[in-house]
Design an enzyme around this catalytic site. Sequence first.
Site, PDB file in Angstrom:
ATOM      1  N   ARG A   9      -7.804   1.863  -2.597  1.00  0.00           N
ATOM      2  CA  ARG A   9      -8.541   1.870  -1.331  1.00  0.00           C
ATOM      3  C   ARG A   9      -9.093   3.264  -1.102  1.00  0.00           C
ATOM      4  O   ARG A   9      -8.358   4.259  -1.197  1.00  0.00           O
ATOM      5  CB  ARG A   9      -7.623   1.483  -0.167  1.00  0.00           C
ATOM      6  N   TYR A  50      -5.393  11.241   3.823  1.00  0.00           N
ATOM      7  CA  TYR A  50      -4.028  11.467   3.368  1.00  0.00           C
ATOM      8  C   TYR A  50      -4.059  12.117   1.988  1.00  0.00           C
ATOM      9  O   TYR A  50      -5.110  12.486   1.487  1.00  0.00           O
ATOM     10  CB  TYR A  50      -3.243  10.160   3.439  1.00  0.00           C
ATOM     11  N   GLN A  77       0.855  -1.182   0.000  1.00  0.00           N
ATOM     12  CA  GLN A  77       0.000   0.000   0.000  1.00  0.00           C
ATOM     13  C   GLN A  77       0.895   1.238   0.000  1.00  0.00           C
ATOM     14  O   GLN A  77       1.703   1.433   0.902  1.00  0.00           O
ATOM     15  CB  GLN A  77      -0.917   0.046   1.224  1.00  0.00           C
ATOM     16  N   GLY A 107      -9.079  -6.129   9.674  1.00  0.00           N
ATOM     17  CA  GLY A 107      -7.943  -5.388  10.195  1.00  0.00           C
ATOM     18  C   GLY A 107      -7.624  -5.698  11.636  1.00  0.00           C
ATOM     19  O   GLY A 107      -6.740  -6.493  11.933  1.00  0.00           O
TER      20      GLY A 107
END
Length: 374
Positions: free
Chosen positions: A227, A181, A98, A326
């Site tokens: 994602r 982000y 990622q 997760g």
Amino acid sequence: MSALTRNRSTATVPNDLMLKYYLQRAKGGAGLIVSEGILITRQGYSSISTLSQIHRLMGESYRTEWQQAPGLWNKAQVEGWKKITDAVHEAGSKIYAQLGHVGRLGHPDAPEQVAAGVPVYGPSALAARGGKFRFLPGEPGYVTPTEMADPTVIIAQFKEAAINAKEAGFDGVELHGANGYLVHQFLDHTSNKRTDKWGGSPENRTRFALEILKEFKAVWGADVALRISPASGYNDMGMPLQDTIDTFGHLLREAEALGLSYVALLRYLPLLDPEIDGKKRATQFDVLQTLLPFLLKTPIFVNGGVTPAEAEDLIGNGKAAGVFMGINWIAHPDLGRRIREGKPLDNVPDFMTFYGVEGVDPALGYIDYKEATY
């Protein structure tokens, strides 16, 4: 296994402790692992402010640093990741990298940012609200970033990281377009106030993400994923519902035309919707049901508090091609095997040690969770 920041590298270089962590989970039945967020450049590394919701659970006395997130911009990092990907493959699993950049969420006084010698950049000169950099004196908050003059420079850095990921032995790359982000900052009109071709309309605000995906495709072919978190308020994100649908709908239509290996949709999670100025930031909606029509061929993976029983339902009814988990992978290194063999998920995740504790053995809460008895 979804991407999970764990903050255990050695000066941005993957180490043997990380190798053991990933190998445990590959042996524990993780068919596809997505690495923790890997930063593409020292400037984009900087440091990430703490997640206020989690810190309220931990207590104000807790301190954390996000200085030990791994990167993928130099040879030592490539070699460190190669040891991990080789071990994961030997255990029979696959692993995607990622790749991301923190954008306006850096701080000019953070050590890596100082070493980079360049400003903190965002799509616009607009600071995020909320958050504290607890490892810096005085625990300062976000600062106003410098507007990025030429986004193509960062796009080229994403491509270089994708090339490095191939050299490091990954099976593909996932673009981190979630959680506030840099890519997400371009998508959201509350953080992107540009008036050039990178801002304004949904077509312009999605351009940054799509150009990165095109560069990834040039390097990786079909093994490129995305994602996104359209219902996340984390890091001061969130648009009204129709704006959200228009923006992410356009992004997904164009991404579908590129041909991706999957799109991971993060559902609404209260943990990722902290209060800012007394109000929740996210627009809550059914992400899967709303955005499903925009992807006709691309496999959809769902993430965000999905239980094994719900995963069976989502996949069995054809609503999703797969599910990412997760936190359960943090607490259960053998999660895949437990689910397959009907073992209880009875380890309690310790939020205090998710990102390591200053002055404490980094193995604590990382590689010491117990496996079930088989």
